[in-house]
Design a protein around this motif. Structure first.
Motif, PDB file in Angstrom:
ATOM      1  N   ASN A  47       0.870  -1.189   0.000  1.00 58.60           N
ATOM      2  CA  ASN A  47       0.000   0.000   0.000  1.00 58.60           C
ATOM      3  C   ASN A  47       0.897   1.226   0.000  1.00 58.60           C
ATOM      4  O   ASN A  47       1.477   1.593   1.027  1.00 58.60           O
ATOM      5  CB  ASN A  47      -0.927  -0.004   1.214  1.00 58.60           C
ATOM      6  N   VAL A  56      -5.036   8.735   0.163  1.00 61.06           N
ATOM      7  CA  VAL A  56      -5.423   8.235  -1.168  1.00 61.06           C
ATOM      8  C   VAL A  56      -5.852   9.388  -2.061  1.00 61.06           C
ATOM      9  O   VAL A  56      -5.559   9.423  -3.255  1.00 61.06           O
ATOM     10  CB  VAL A  56      -6.552   7.195  -1.029  1.00 61.06           C
ATOM     11  N   THR A  81      -7.350   3.015  -4.097  1.00 58.73           N
ATOM     12  CA  THR A  81      -7.018   2.416  -2.799  1.00 58.73           C
ATOM     13  C   THR A  81      -5.593   2.698  -2.375  1.00 58.73           C
ATOM     14  O   THR A  81      -5.262   2.526  -1.210  1.00 58.73           O
ATOM     15  CB  THR A  81      -7.230   0.899  -2.871  1.00 58.73           C
ATOM     16  N   ASP A  83      -3.129   0.923  -3.488  1.00 61.71           N
ATOM     17  CA  ASP A  83      -2.446  -0.373  -3.502  1.00 61.71           C
ATOM     18  C   ASP A  83      -1.568  -0.484  -4.730  1.00 61.71           C
ATOM     19  O   ASP A  83      -1.951  -0.076  -5.835  1.00 61.71           O
ATOM     20  CB  ASP A  83      -3.465  -1.518  -3.489  1.00 61.71           C
TER      21      ASP A  83
END
Length: 755
Positions: A47, A56, A81, A83
């Protein structure tokens, strides 16, 4: 470092994969992430939002993106996200070969402001390759006189995996003559040695067929086999000898295929078949076998495939010379690849802005990276732009550059730029790559409207019709779009009493001016007012111009006779002595015209006379003169009709009647005309009333003055008797002087003041 295991069950099959994730950062070191090879696409790596300490929303607003050094999209950043996900399956052997660790450097690029975060993706090996022998059959020729304990090196197996998954052990099929001993080459690779455990007998057994097995350290272990064919030879007591143990040669990477590289030579003192030497590559990797080939009889080495310095810079080849008796000797051939400038520079655009706003200082236009796969000067690069553009290149980070504006741009000077970025290496010959970027300059409202003239002079003839178009004003704006759309208006006049809005109007879109009502030259000859032009920008800019409206005269006024007056109670009678000479000035007709110019040019004409040849009227000044000497036969009374006409188009006129009475000198009493007798009687009665009224008023005024003087004198006598003060006889102060000539007291006159 964290380890994630994901297990899924589908169609009776279990797919297990492990994603190694790690992040370490010490001081200014790069962040490190770990993942196993062959991991499924879309697997979670890390992340980034949490690791970078960003939200984010900030990642999305700053247009975060992942840029790999090799320009391959191995990773994908999910901006929703934060990620970091795998974008493709990774094969460690394809990406890194035998290099350990297998590291894929990449950068995280953020904009507004521009930032770079270094990171590395480490690819972990899994046991997905079995050991393999390049030769399906290994032939060994061993003399029967070979002593027990003699060792014979054999071709090692190849395993693309590394670490514990790489090659770990060798075994030989059960036999009564040989066993396997493992040897370490010193570079982490192991080789099998065949050790003679019991003497050979050519007459008893001339050939042995054994199976050599290579095992790796995986779980479960993988293996590969090859056939070992041992031929038992008669005695050979001299092995081949090379002239030198190490041969070095330099080969340019553009050497044509089939070219001769070098000739290796060895000597054997034995005769016959034992003295015949054959040459082979020993323990040669697949890359060596693909690139080179060797003549077994002559020892010549030729190029088999095209070399590429950017992939392999050198080859270390072990060459074995074997005589006919099976004795062998080895030497090393080191082939160094010379780089040539065969790769042009590469440019990768990370961010491009195709529209920038004018008047903005140092605006970021593009971010890009460059690389050249060549080495040395062939891989050094120079970035440049055209010299006539207001843009500069700045070195941002490693091989990243940013293109920014050198100074604020002006859209009105240039609205579009075509920027050519040139990347040139320093090799011979020099190679270059060009990339074009088109940039539009967007407009801001920085230019006020400009009228074509600072002042306009318009002319309109009086008595015009309402709504008449009298002219136009025009302004331009160098801006574009709504910033250049203009609105015209009348500005408030400095004189508040001037009702400008009731006289003229202006069209807000076209700038056309209209007269709202008829104009009268005699009441208004000229009108000055200002008009404004404002654009529709934010904030709006405006300018103004002066408009001078001149009213042109029309011939709408007839001449007016001032003398002789036509509205008098009695007609005007002129006396003419009979002794007058020709040209005698009898009188002068005086007239005016309310118009101007040629509309006010008056001419006089005698239309009708009792005696036509006796009088004449001068056309330019209206003087009435005698045209000849008078005679006894001329009538004592004459009537003249004089026409006064202007020079307008069409001309207007007026007439006046003159009565002339001939007299013998001016002592003869005035004889009124018969037709004026009745009017004269009425005039005499009116005159009498006026004389009586004037006398009464004068008498009353004189009486008031006398009473005022008497009262003043009495007050003065009383004041003198009471106070005994003398009347002051001082002069007026010297500052009471006449400086304007308008009647103030002068220095030359002094008065005594009595109070």
């Amino acid at each position: 470092m964290g380890i994630r295991e994901v297990l899924g069950l589908q169609k009776r099959q279990v797919l297990v994969f492990v994603v190694f994730l790690g992040l370490s950062q010490v001081g200014t070191e790069s962040a490190r992430y770990f993942v196993a090879e062959e991991t499924e696409v879309g697997s979670f790596v890390a992340n980034l939002a949490r690791d970078l300490g960003l939200g984010v929303e900030e990642l999305s607003s700053r247009e975060a993106r992942v840029v790999s050094d090799d320009n391959e999209k191995h990773l994908h950043l999910d901006l929703l996200t934060g990620d970091l996900l795998l974008n493709e399956k990774l094969d460690r052997e394809e990406l890194c070969g035998s290099t350990e660790p297998c590291v894929l450097p990449f950068q995280v690029l953020l904009k507004n402001p521009l930032q770079f975060f270094r990171a590395e993706l480490h690819i972990k090996d899994i046991n997905d390759h079995s050991p393999t022998f390049l030769d399906k059959e290994i032939i060994l020729k061993i003399s029967e006189s070979t002593t027990i304990g003699a060792r014979f090196l054999m071709e090692r197996a190849q395993d693309l995996d590394i670490g514990s998954n790489s090659l770990q052990n060798y075994t030989i099929s059960p036999n009564s003559h040989f066993y396997i001993k493992i040897q370490d080459s010193g570079d982490g690779k192991i080789y099998p040695e065949l050790v003679l455990d019991r003497a050979l007998d050519h007459e008893e057994e001339s050939e042995l067929r054994l199976t050599l097995t290579a095992l790796d350290g995986g779980s479960p272990p993988r293996s590969g086999t090859t056939l070992v064919l041992i031929k038992v030879l008669d005695i050979n007591d001299n092995a081949p000898q090379f002239a030198q143990r190490l041969y070095e040669v330099q080969v340019p990477e553009d050497t044509p295929i089939g070219s001769w590289i070098i000739t290796i030579f060895a000597n054997d003192l034995d005769a016959g078949n034992y003295g015949k030497i054959s040459y082979t590559f020993f323990h040669a990797s697949e890359d060596i076998r693909k690139a080179f080939e060797m003549n077994p009889q002559s020892g010549e080495v030729h190029l088999k495939s095209q070399l590429d310095f950017e992939i392999i810079q050198s080859y270390k080849i072990t060459i074995q010379a074997i005589d006919g008796g099976g004795l062998s000797e080895k030497c090393t051939l080191l082939v160094k690849i010379l780089d040539i400038n065969d790769n042009p520079p590469e440019i990768t655009m990370s961010s491009v802005t195709n529209s920038i706003q004018e008047n903005e200082p140092e605006t970021l236009v593009a971010v890009f990276s460059v690389r050249d796969q060549d080495a040395g000067d062939n891989g050094r690069m120079v970035c440049s732009l055209q010299e006539d553009l207001p843009f500069v290149l700045k070195h941002t980070y490693k091989n990243f550059f940013s293109l920014v504006t050198e100074k604020p741009l002006d859209r009105e000077l240039r609205a579009e730029y075509n920027i050519m970025i040139t990347i040139m290496d320093l090799g011979i010959p020099r190679l270059k790559t060009e990339h074009n970027i088109s940039v539009q300059v967007s407009d801001v409202n920085d230019n006020a409207p400009a009228f074509t003239h600072t002042s306009y002079t318009l002319r309109v003839r009086e008595n015009n019709g309402p709504g008449l178009h009298i002219g136009s004003v025009s302004a331009t704006d160098r801006d574009a779009g709504t910033n250049a759309q203009l609105t015209y208006s009348l500005l408030p006049p400095p004189e508040p009493h001037l009702a400008l809005a009731s006289l003229v109007a202006i069209d807000a879109d076209s700038g056309q001016l209209f007269a709202l009502r008829p104009l009268d030259y005699e009441a208004l000859q000229a009108l000055e007012f200002r008009v404004g032009a404002a654009d529709r920008g934010s904030p709006a800019l405006s300018s103004q111009a002066l408009v001078r409206l001149l009213v042109l005269d029309a011939n709408d006024n007839s001449p007016f006779v001032l003398y002789p007056m036509q509205n008098a109670s009695a007609p005007c009678t002129e006396l003419l002595p009979r002794a007058a000479e020709p040209g005698y000035l009898l009188t002068k007709v005086v007239a005016v015209d309310g118009d101007s110019g040629q509309n006010a040019w008056l001419s006089y004409q005698l239309l009708k006379a009792t005696e036509p040849g006796l009088f004449s009227v001068w056309p330019h000044n209206g003087e009435v003169r005698t045209a000849r000497l008078l005679s006894e036969r001329d009538a004592p009374k004459h009537r003249l009709l004089v026409l006064v006409r202007d020079n307008g188009e069409p001309p207007l006129s007026a007439s006046v009647t003159l009565h002339v009475l001939l007299v013998d000198g001016f002592s003869q009493p005035y004889l009124p005309l018969p037709e004026a007798a009745a009017e004269q009687g009425q005039g005499d009665a009116l005159t009498l009333h006026l004389v009586v009224a004037l006398a009464s008023v004068s008498s009353l005024f004189l009486l008031c003055v006398l009473v005022f003087v008497a009262v003043r004198l009495c007050m003065r006598s009383r004041a003198a008797s009471l106070s005994g003060c003398a009347v002051p006889e001082d002069h007026f102060p010297g500052h009471l002087v006449d400086v304007s000539g308008a009647g103030t007291l002068s220095h030359s006159y002094q008065y005594e003041l009595s109070v």
